[in-house]
Design an enzyme around this catalytic site. Sequence first.
Site, PDB file in Angstrom:
ATOM      1  N   PHE A 153       0.179   9.002   3.781  1.00  0.00           N
ATOM      2  CA  PHE A 153       0.112   8.984   5.158  1.00  0.00           C
ATOM      3  C   PHE A 153       1.785   9.133   5.127  1.00  0.00           C
ATOM      4  O   PHE A 153       2.539   9.344   6.077  1.00  0.00           O
ATOM      5  CB  PHE A 153      -0.010   8.620   5.893  1.00  0.00           C
ATOM      6  N   TRP A 161       1.050  -1.397  -0.041  1.00  0.00           N
ATOM      7  CA  TRP A 161      -0.342  -0.222  -0.032  1.00  0.00           C
ATOM      8  C   TRP A 161       1.253   1.112   0.248  1.00  0.00           C
ATOM      9  O   TRP A 161       1.482   1.842   1.208  1.00  0.00           O
ATOM     10  CB  TRP A 161      -0.911  -0.001   1.402  1.00  0.00           C
ATOM     11  N   ASP A 194      -2.457   4.983  -3.191  1.00  0.00           N
ATOM     12  CA  ASP A 194      -3.202   5.817  -2.071  1.00  0.00           C
ATOM     13  C   ASP A 194      -3.635   7.072  -2.735  1.00  0.00           C
ATOM     14  O   ASP A 194      -2.574   7.770  -3.076  1.00  0.00           O
ATOM     15  CB  ASP A 194      -2.861   5.601  -1.233  1.00  0.00           C
ATOM     16  N   ARG A 241     -13.157   4.801  -1.825  1.00  0.00           N
ATOM     17  CA  ARG A 241     -12.993   4.758  -0.359  1.00  0.00           C
ATOM     18  C   ARG A 241     -14.418   5.829   0.120  1.00  0.00           C
ATOM     19  O   ARG A 241     -14.440   6.813  -0.381  1.00  0.00           O
ATOM     20  CB  ARG A 241     -11.364   5.309  -0.277  1.00  0.00           C
ATOM     21  N   SER A 259       1.011   4.821   1.079  1.00  0.00           N
ATOM     22  CA  SER A 259       0.248   5.009   1.654  1.00  0.00           C
ATOM     23  C   SER A 259       0.974   7.225   2.067  1.00  0.00           C
ATOM     24  O   SER A 259       1.706   7.240   1.659  1.00  0.00           O
ATOM     25  CB  SER A 259       0.563   4.829   3.836  1.00  0.00           C
ATOM     26  N   HIS A 309     -14.397   3.090   5.791  1.00  0.00           N
ATOM     27  CA  HIS A 309     -12.939   4.442   6.168  1.00  0.00           C
ATOM     28  C   HIS A 309     -13.456   4.355   8.343  1.00  0.00           C
ATOM     29  O   HIS A 309     -14.224   5.308   7.769  1.00  0.00           O
ATOM     30  CB  HIS A 309     -12.362   5.330   5.911  1.00  0.00           C
ATOM     31  N   ASP A 363      -0.651  15.141   6.060  1.00  0.00           N
ATOM     32  CA  ASP A 363      -1.031  14.508   5.040  1.00  0.00           C
ATOM     33  C   ASP A 363      -2.348  15.488   4.779  1.00  0.00           C
ATOM     34  O   ASP A 363      -3.593  15.083   5.073  1.00  0.00           O
ATOM     35  CB  ASP A 363      -1.849  12.965   5.784  1.00  0.00           C
TER      36      ASP A 363
HETATM   37  C1  SPV Z   1      -3.248   5.871   4.554  1.00  0.00           C
HETATM   38  O1  SPV Z   1      -2.238   5.189   4.477  1.00  0.00           O
HETATM   39  O2  SPV Z   1      -2.703   7.423   4.015  1.00  0.00           O
HETATM   40  C2  SPV Z   1      -4.573   6.164   4.614  1.00  0.00           C
HETATM   41  C3  SPV Z   1      -4.786   5.475   5.785  1.00  0.00           C
HETATM   42  O3  SPV Z   1      -4.930   6.460   3.533  1.00  0.00           O
HETATM   43  S1  SPV Z   1      -4.787   6.859   6.695  1.00  0.00           S
HETATM   44  O4  SPV Z   1      -3.958   6.798   7.403  1.00  0.00           O
HETATM   45  O5  SPV Z   1      -5.463   5.950   7.924  1.00  0.00           O
HETATM   46  O6  SPV Z   1      -5.993   7.579   5.955  1.00  0.00           O
HETATM   47 MG    MG Z   2      -4.305   7.980   2.926  1.00  0.00          MG
END
Ligand code: SPV
Ligand code: MG
Length: 552
Positions: free
Chosen positions: A43, A39, A81, A154, A41, A185, A54
């Site tokens: 974040f 993934w 993402d 999402r 991410s 989520h 983020d």
């Molecule tokens: C990410 O990993 O960037 C996500 C999941 O989108 S969260 O950080 O929980 O939004």
């Molecule tokens: Mg994200």
Amino acid sequence: MKAKQFRALLQRKGPILLAGAHDAISAKLVERAGFDAVWVSSFGLSAAFKSMPDANVLTMTETLEISKNIHSAVRIPVIADCDNGYGNAINVIRTVTEFANAGIAGISIEDAAFPKRCSLYPGRHDLVSTEEMSGRIRAAKSACPNPDFLLIARTEALISGLGLEEALKRAGAYAQAGADALLIHSKAKSPQEVLAFTKSWKGKTPLVVVPTMFPNASAEELSQAGFKVIIFANHALRAAVAGMRDQLRLLRKEGRAEVIDGAIAPLQEIYELVGVSEFQAQEEAFIPASEEPVAACILAAGFEENLLPLIQDRPKTMLEIKGRSILERQVALLRSVGITNIHVVRGYQGQAVQMPGVQFHENPLYETSGIAASLFSAGSALQGRLLVLYGDILFDRTILERLLESTGEVSLAVDRAWYDLYRSEGRSPEGADLVEGAVKPIQTHRFLPSEESGSVLKIGQRLDKKDCTGEFIGLCLFSTEGTRRLHQIREEGMISPQGQPYHEAPSFSRASLTDLLQEMIDRKVPVKAVEIYKGWLEVDTFEDYRRAWAKL
Ligand code: SPV
Ligand code: MG
């Protein structure tokens, strides 16, 4: 290809587990830990790449670049993402096209308004309308160049507090618009909220969950409840931050790297992760060994009583054989293989050693010092790849070429004919530099030099001949690393107590080249023998000199 791979995972029984990565190396670790896919991410990327929140601060192209690096580093599929798709349906069209063309297996886009804020941050989370998001999904599906590419839609309905009903309504609409999977989520402290969703969900579209805020929920439990894809989104980043924070603090406090040695990855692990052995194999396969220029150092300082009165007014290297001195012949041969940086160490009758285009160094103590001291007289000329040769040898060009092809740290030209002479006639030339190799030759009347060069275990004039496998001819090549080790031995030798034997020499200052080579072997520097069979001669005696005339 990776999109197909992910599609196959969806057909497999049981949950698909993803872990978040923020760069290529963390992605490799995700793969090695056994996760099914990576993934990418937002974040993690925002934190690691920019150390920023983020919040749509990373652009689509920045995310794409890092996703490509990650994709190239792993064999498992990569799901990126893509936040809210970086804008409206038109932006989503470009996003999906770029990511699909880059070989990424799929992307996730969420119904957060632009600019979004990380779902986990406290405060407001504005969403776009269901219709707007459905339009983005339809745009993505219609524009995507790869039918296997996975589009995860999402919904942030639970995040923004709109409740279960709204989440179900939006999920249904997104499935209707063509989403391949739905990420529901939640930032509730328990999995109850997402479990309530799966209970009421009647659709067939696979469900995705990110259990960051309810870490006690197991993959097994979430899978049983109906989630097909489970993403551990930011744990690699957080593990790395905790590791770096603790070890850096300790390192700063103690000021000595050893204190954290046990807690950090060994260098070997990093080499292996980044593929250093493949890199070296490629270097060997595709980069000619001679690309790095070679310097040559001819050791011509010594005095040989045997050869008086021939050498009354000149050292051995200036002895003429059919109109050309040994030195002239050596220099011509070196130049013929492209070696132009040539150094000559003079000593006995130094003024008689002349040769245009070479650089001279002096060993004024040639009477009381050894060959090693002559070599070190060349000082900083001993740099990079370095060929060292005695000033009184003549040899065939092929010997030189084979030595220059050798990639070892130290490579010695070793004559196998010595072995045959000794075995058949029990004779060994006076003062020969003997070599004990790891591979014992077989005595036969035919000979083909081995392509592989075997290790040298011992070298010297006083070795037990029964164990010896050949004779060092006084021609050797040091790699850049080999030359560095040579300097290290010089520096340590200079400060070692005088008057103590140094291998076969009475002291370091009287050491010969073979003593230095033995020291290298003892220090585990790989010293290799490049096998040759005859094709050379040395002028040490009248008989040698006469033979040289006859041979040339
Ligand atoms: C990410 O990993 O960037 C996500 C999941 O989108 S969260 O950080 O929980 O939004
Ligand atoms: Mg994200």
